[in-house]
Enzyme design. Structure first.
Site, PDB file in Angstrom:
ATOM      1  N   HIS A 374       0.784  -1.328  -0.048  1.00 14.95           N
ATOM      2  CA  HIS A 374      -0.074  -0.045  -0.113  1.00 14.95           C
ATOM      3  C   HIS A 374       0.876   1.367   0.096  1.00 14.95           C
ATOM      4  O   HIS A 374       0.163   2.244   0.237  1.00 14.95           O
ATOM      5  CB  HIS A 374      -0.907   0.054   1.210  1.00 14.95           C
ATOM      6  CG  HIS A 374      -2.000  -0.998   1.242  1.00 14.95           C
ATOM      7  ND1 HIS A 374      -3.248  -0.867   0.868  1.00 14.95           N
ATOM      8  CD2 HIS A 374      -1.913  -2.329   1.616  1.00 14.95           C
ATOM      9  CE1 HIS A 374      -3.975  -1.790   0.790  1.00 14.95           C
ATOM     10  NE2 HIS A 374      -2.971  -2.926   1.320  1.00 14.95           N
ATOM     11  N   LYS A 567      -8.898  13.644   5.515  1.00 12.12           N
ATOM     12  CA  LYS A 567      -8.120  12.348   5.268  1.00 12.12           C
ATOM     13  C   LYS A 567      -7.031  12.467   6.276  1.00 12.12           C
ATOM     14  O   LYS A 567      -6.806  13.566   6.952  1.00 12.12           O
ATOM     15  CB  LYS A 567      -7.465  12.042   3.712  1.00 12.12           C
ATOM     16  CG  LYS A 567      -6.521  13.397   3.332  1.00 12.12           C
ATOM     17  CD  LYS A 567      -6.105  13.148   1.969  1.00 12.12           C
ATOM     18  CE  LYS A 567      -7.017  13.467   0.989  1.00 12.12           C
ATOM     19  NZ  LYS A 567      -7.144  12.526  -0.356  1.00 12.12           N
ATOM     20  N   ARG A 568      -6.042  11.565   6.660  1.00 15.82           N
ATOM     21  CA  ARG A 568      -5.119  11.571   7.679  1.00 15.82           C
ATOM     22  C   ARG A 568      -4.205  12.787   7.047  1.00 15.82           C
ATOM     23  O   ARG A 568      -4.030  13.040   6.015  1.00 15.82           O
ATOM     24  CB  ARG A 568      -4.056  10.367   7.727  1.00 15.82           C
ATOM     25  CG  ARG A 568      -5.037   9.220   8.382  1.00 15.82           C
ATOM     26  CD  ARG A 568      -5.291   9.571   9.705  1.00 15.82           C
ATOM     27  NE  ARG A 568      -4.099   9.902  10.613  1.00 15.82           N
ATOM     28  CZ  ARG A 568      -3.704   8.817  11.464  1.00 15.82           C
ATOM     29  NH1 ARG A 568      -4.504   7.612  11.647  1.00 15.82           N
ATOM     30  NH2 ARG A 568      -2.704   8.884  12.228  1.00 15.82           N
ATOM     31  N   LYS A 573       0.371  14.173   1.643  1.00 12.51           N
ATOM     32  CA  LYS A 573      -1.064  14.453   1.134  1.00 12.51           C
ATOM     33  C   LYS A 573      -1.137  16.263   0.977  1.00 12.51           C
ATOM     34  O   LYS A 573      -2.276  16.150   0.296  1.00 12.51           O
ATOM     35  CB  LYS A 573      -2.127  13.826   2.113  1.00 12.51           C
ATOM     36  CG  LYS A 573      -2.009  12.421   2.291  1.00 12.51           C
ATOM     37  CD  LYS A 573      -2.872  11.843   3.110  1.00 12.51           C
ATOM     38  CE  LYS A 573      -2.895  10.486   3.588  1.00 12.51           C
ATOM     39  NZ  LYS A 573      -3.615   9.492   2.556  1.00 12.51           N
ATOM     40  N   THR A 678      -8.817   6.293  -1.819  1.00 10.89           N
ATOM     41  CA  THR A 678     -10.067   5.847  -2.049  1.00 10.89           C
ATOM     42  C   THR A 678     -11.300   6.685  -1.796  1.00 10.89           C
ATOM     43  O   THR A 678     -12.426   6.670  -2.179  1.00 10.89           O
ATOM     44  CB  THR A 678     -10.408   4.593  -1.122  1.00 10.89           C
ATOM     45  OG1 THR A 678      -9.868   4.955   0.384  1.00 10.89           O
ATOM     46  CG2 THR A 678      -9.667   3.425  -1.813  1.00 10.89           C
ATOM     47  N   LYS A 682     -14.951   8.027  -3.541  1.00 13.46           N
ATOM     48  CA  LYS A 682     -16.210   8.235  -2.580  1.00 13.46           C
ATOM     49  C   LYS A 682     -17.005   9.350  -3.109  1.00 13.46           C
ATOM     50  O   LYS A 682     -18.373   9.661  -3.141  1.00 13.46           O
ATOM     51  CB  LYS A 682     -16.250   8.149  -0.947  1.00 13.46           C
ATOM     52  CG  LYS A 682     -15.580   6.846  -0.501  1.00 13.46           C
ATOM     53  CD  LYS A 682     -15.050   6.844   1.030  1.00 13.46           C
ATOM     54  CE  LYS A 682     -14.250   5.636   1.214  1.00 13.46           C
ATOM     55  NZ  LYS A 682     -13.350   5.618   2.182  1.00 13.46           N
TER      56      LYS A 682
HETATM   57  O1  HBZ Z   1      -3.869   2.516   1.802  1.00 14.47           O
HETATM   58  C1  HBZ Z   1      -3.298   3.865   2.442  1.00 14.47           C
HETATM   59  C2  HBZ Z   1      -2.695   4.270   1.063  1.00 14.47           C
HETATM   60  O2  HBZ Z   1      -1.947   5.555   1.535  1.00 14.47           O
HETATM   61  C3  HBZ Z   1      -3.593   4.958   0.191  1.00 14.47           C
HETATM   62  O3  HBZ Z   1      -3.290   5.532  -0.727  1.00 14.47           O
HETATM   63  C4  HBZ Z   1      -4.464   3.670  -0.254  1.00 14.47           C
HETATM   64  O4  HBZ Z   1      -5.627   3.949  -0.662  1.00 14.47           O
HETATM   65  C5  HBZ Z   1      -4.934   2.674   0.968  1.00 14.47           C
HETATM   66  C6  HBZ Z   1      -5.797   1.706   0.384  1.00 14.47           C
HETATM   67  O5  HBZ Z   1      -4.855   0.846  -0.315  1.00 14.47           O
HETATM   68  N1  HBZ Z   1      -2.274   3.055   3.329  1.00 14.47           N
HETATM   69  C7  HBZ Z   1      -2.622   3.355   4.583  1.00 14.47           C
HETATM   70  O6  HBZ Z   1      -3.734   3.645   5.233  1.00 14.47           O
HETATM   71  N2  HBZ Z   1      -1.618   3.088   5.338  1.00 14.47           N
HETATM   72  C8  HBZ Z   1      -1.578   2.854   6.674  1.00 14.47           C
HETATM   73  O7  HBZ Z   1      -2.995   3.447   7.243  1.00 14.47           O
HETATM   74  C9  HBZ Z   1      -0.802   2.438   7.572  1.00 14.47           C
HETATM   75  C10 HBZ Z   1      -0.893   2.026   8.752  1.00 14.47           C
HETATM   76  C11 HBZ Z   1       0.080   1.228   9.581  1.00 14.47           C
HETATM   77  C12 HBZ Z   1       1.232   1.115   9.039  1.00 14.47           C
HETATM   78  C13 HBZ Z   1       1.668   1.731   7.798  1.00 14.47           C
HETATM   79  C14 HBZ Z   1       0.500   2.182   7.118  1.00 14.47           C
HETATM   80  O8  HBZ Z   1       2.185   0.807  10.043  1.00 14.47           O
END
Ligand code: HBZ
Length: 841
Positions: A374, A567-568, A573, A678, A682
């Protein structure tokens, strides 16, 4: 309509009335059929919450029946199952979704109306299940919805955190984190005290040769922690399938280790053991896209992987099949590298416990796993220190070393002349201390690796995993573009729009086949339809304006253009780009003469999102947004022309209010950094347009809906590296308009300028890694274009309708079917009663 414990509606009504008359307490609402703990709790809660409890229990009763049937059917059918391993499931609320999925929301509404409750109030009582950070966790939740809706035999496995993502308060413009204890009353989970797994940590490895001359390896001593299963029903939409999400909770083991301590009188340390055990599943780590290498996190990961694998293997063994059939019965998908230890754990079970030969076991393992990446951000790629591993999981480290050895031997044979390749691809990084590279381990242990949008899947092949493409060939790497469930993100969040669409399409089939939306295209010139479309958007904006007024005290004009970025909070971002653009807009308005201001299109800039508690720069961005809001929202020169809002504690249930109310939303990451995104999907599905960079899924959204319907700006991902290089070796590069914004901040317009100096320095002095300055001009002129376009409401509406009509591709159903076909090799189960269920809807 029969909430648990009441035989008739009259009985329920009488009870509610009694309770209502007796001082808004609900002592008697739920009768003795409930668990005593719940009953005690219910006795102390207000009436609305009691109504929620009653309604939730009524729906839960229904779900249980279908859930049991589904599980029996899947066991009887004995087909291949998919197991989705994710450390995060960002589910949001369940009741509304459950009502819609079983097709009985109308009935519930009538029932509640009769009893004097508004269904919205009842739904709003529910605490979000916020067991995730952002996109990755929400994707897992959308996937569960699609898997059940499409009748795939699927289980989710995760951790039952006692505390989900923290609740965010804003105090004096700063983020403050409050613990999110969400388990007070959760009718959607079922403790399975009969389903437990003892998970081992620490200890040492004993290798010896048995009487037959065979080497025997055993992992001895250390600590045991017990995993207890909590099951959550996952209903599909318009089908009787109810899948299972199994979340593990940790508790002290009742095994020999604790007893020995008790017996020797070492009570204190036995109590400490208990607390240490419970700590494992206590709290969700609040970092997104950042790894910190904490031991407790590795413990969480192993605890959950070991419990899940044990469960999966136990289920497989009941079928009495040969081990070689394991990959025909079991597919396991790794949601990022967090569950990579599952690969090692399965290999350990097969060789140490089941006595299989290494190669045979490894063949089974690699056929079983698939890995989804991801992110390409280097700081998010998981690495664990070897000494930490050695101490916590000594046997697993040995197995990892062996996996690496055999892997590198193969690489050496294939590329004898490329000695450096071995160091580059080794699962063990030769640093000080040595580190285990989890993404490499995940690649080596899986048969497929996928990215989450086309650009991202291409980028991982050409950058971070380039060598592995050479080693394995390109076919191991694939793309599955993300999707979202239209049930929650259209039907539930925007019921009026869903109803309008259904009225034109002759029913709600589009919720199960989203490509049917393209039948809306002919209505793009239909005046009445357009009018209704516009009215719905307006009503959604009014609802959001009410929420804003209630939560922030700021009154916003629903006729203004609503510009949303939720978003976060992360530098990549680029919420800082957005707020700098807002400041420029403010300066522009201030510079206008009063009569010129009349021509300005009023805009409300809405932000929301959490910063990781330790991410200082992200917190600074939140602070700046709030400080700009304080000044702009109270400036009489500006009035309604510009409002800046920060919505506290952005979460799934708030997203359901915000998404349908947006005119334009911002997806403005530095090109090449956002894997997919995503929320972009939405917003468009709800008739909002987007401003975005050519990044992640924005690219595919543009391809599907047409370039004329998207506001694109900024540099391309292929140019990012050169631009970054130029920042260090070229001339000073701060865009002149941006420089004016910086001057305004430095002049103290938004309070203490020192508070924001790091944010400015990152761009003006430290290389502007995220290209804020490079993209600023293009961003601002695109925003100006948006103002102009919005003035032509008729054209804007056409863009909105056409975009929705062309969004069919972005359903998570399509996405799940792609995984099923190209990665899992799995078929849906035939469910005969589907038509009957759909008829209810
Ligand atoms: O995953 C997100 C991506 O930033 C986003 O672009 C994508 O649409 C989405 C689904 O594929 N990644 C995350 O949300 N990542 C985390 O939340 C995360 C949480 C804990 C971690 C590393 C990443 O240790």
């Amino acid at each position: 309509f029969s909430p648990s414990g009441f035989k008739t509606k009259d009985e329920f009504e009488a009870c509610i009335t009694d309770v209502g008359n007796s001082g808004l307490r609900a002592e008697d609402l739920i009768t003795g059929r409930m668990r005593p703990a719940c009953r005690d709790h219910i006795g102390k809660i207000p009436i609305q919450l009691a109504a929620y409890s009653g309604t939730a229990l009524a729906f839960r009763d229904r779900l249980i029946i279908d859930w049991n049937k589904t599980q029996q059917r899947q066991t009887f059918d004995d087909q291949k199952r998919i197991y989705y391993l994710s450390l995060e499931f960002l589910m949001g609320r369940t009741l509304d979704n459950a009502m819609l999925n079983v097709g009985l929301k109308k009935v519930a509404k009538e029932g509640l109306d009769d009893l004097g409750f508004r269904i919205e109030d009842v739904i709003n009582q529910e605490h979000d299940a916020a067991l995730g950070n952002g996109g990755l966790g929400r994707l897992a939740a959308c996937f569960l919805d699609s898997l059940a809706s499409l009748n795939y035999p699927a289980w989710g496995y995760g951790l039952r955190y006692r505390y989900g993502i923290f609740k965010q308060d804003i105090e004096n413009g700063y983020q403050v984190e409050i613990p999110d204890y969400w388990l007070d009353f959760n009718p959607w989970e079922f403790a399975r005290h009969d389903v437990t797994v003892d998970v081992q940590f620490y200890g040492w490895v004993n290798k010896h040769t048995d009487d037959d001359g065979k080497q025997v390896v055993s992992w001895q001593d250390g600590e045991l922690v017990t995993a207890v299963a909590y099951d959550v029903p996952i209903p599909g939409y318009g089908t009787s399938t109810v899948n299972n999400l199994r979340l593990w909770s940790s508790k002290a083991s009742s095994g020999e280790f604790d007893f020995s301590k008790f017996n020797s009188g070492d009570y204190e340390s036995a109590v400490a053991d208990q607390q240490r055990a419970e700590t494992i599943s206590a709290v969700l780590y609040p970092n997104d896209n950042l790894e910190r290498g904490k031991e407790l996190r590795l413990k969480q990961q192993y605890f959950w992987c070991a419990a899940s694998l044990h469960d999966i293997v136990r289920r497989f063994k009941k079928t009495q099949r040969k081990w070689s059939e394991f990959p025909d019965q079991v597919a396991i998908q790794l949601n990022d590298t967090h569950p990579t230890l599952a690969i090692v754990e399965l290999q350990r079970i097969l060789i140490d416990k089941e006595g299989l030969e290494w190669d045979v076991a490894w063949g089974i393992v690699t056929k079983t796993f698939g890995y989804t990446n991801h992110t390409v951000l280097p700081e998010a790629l998981e690495k664990w220190s070897v000494p930490l591993f050695q101490n916590l999981l000594p046997r697993h480290l040995q197995i990892i070393y062996d996996i690496n050895l055999f892997f590198l031997q193969g690489v050496e044979r294939r590329f004898p002349k490329d000695r450096e390749m071995l160091g580059r691809v080794s699962i063990i990084e030769e640093s000080q201390p040595k580190m285990v590279r989890m993404a490499y381990l995940a690649i080596v242990g899986s048969h497929k690796v996928n990215g989450v949008a086309e650009l991202h899947s291409d980028l991982i092949k050409t950058t971070i995993f380039k060598d592995f493409v050479k080693i394995y060939g390109p076919d191991k790497f694939t793309n599955v573009t993300n999707g979202i469930t239209p049930r929650r993100w259209l039907h539930q969040a925007n019921p009026r729009l869903s109803e309008l669409i259904a009225s034109k399409l002759g029913g709600y089939d589009f919720l199960k086949d989203l490509t049917l939306l393209n039948k809306l295209e002919p209505f793009v010139d239909d005046k009445d339809f357009k009018k209704e479309w516009a009215e719905i958007k307006y009503a959604n904006k009014v609802r959001l304006a009410q929420h804003i007024l209630k939560t922030t005290g700021v009154s916003v004009n629903p006729k203004a253009l609503f510009d949303v970025q939720v978003k976060r909070i992360h530098e990549y971002k680029r919420q800082q780009l957005n707020i700098f653009g807002v400041i420029r807009r403010y300066l522009t308005i201030k510079a206008l003469k009063p009569e010129e201001r009349k021509k300005v299109l009023p805009r409300v800039s809405i932000f929301g999102g959490k910063a990781a508690p330790g991410y200082w720069m992200a917190k600074t961005i939140i602070h700046l947004i709030n400080k700009v809001g304080e000044v702009v929202n109270n400036d009489p020169d500006v009035g309604d022309l510009l409002k800046v809002i920060f919505i506290e504690d952005y979460n799934v249930s708030k997203a359901e209010i915000i998404t349908p109310a947006s005119d334009i939303s911002e997806h403005i990451s530095t090109a090449g950094t956002e894997a997919s995104g995503t929320s972009n999907m939405k917003f468009v599905l709800n008739g909002g347009l987007i401003i975005g960079t050519l990044d992640g899924a924005n690219i595919e959204i543009t391809r599907e809906i047409g370039e004329q319907n998207v506001f694109l700006f900024g540099n391309l991902s292929e140019d990012v590296e050169d631009l970054r290089h130029n920042h260090f070796y070229g001339e000073s590069h701060v865009d002149p308009e941006l420089a004016k914004v910086f001057d305004t901040i430095k002049a103290g317009t938004f309070g203490d300028e020192g508070a924001f100096s790091a944010l400015i320095a990152a761009i003006a002095e430290h290389g502007d890694y995220y290209l804020v300055s490079d993209d600023f001009h293009s961003y601002c002129s695109t925003q100006d274009l948006i103002d102009e376009s919005y003035k032509n409401q008729d054209e804007w509406l056409s863009k909105s309708i056409l975009s929705v009509a062309r969004m069919g591709f972005f359903t998570s159903d399509r996405c799940i079917n792609e995984y099923a076909d190209s990665i899992w090799n799995i078929e849906p189960l035939q469910v005969k009663d589907e038509d009957e269920v759909r008829a209810r809807t």
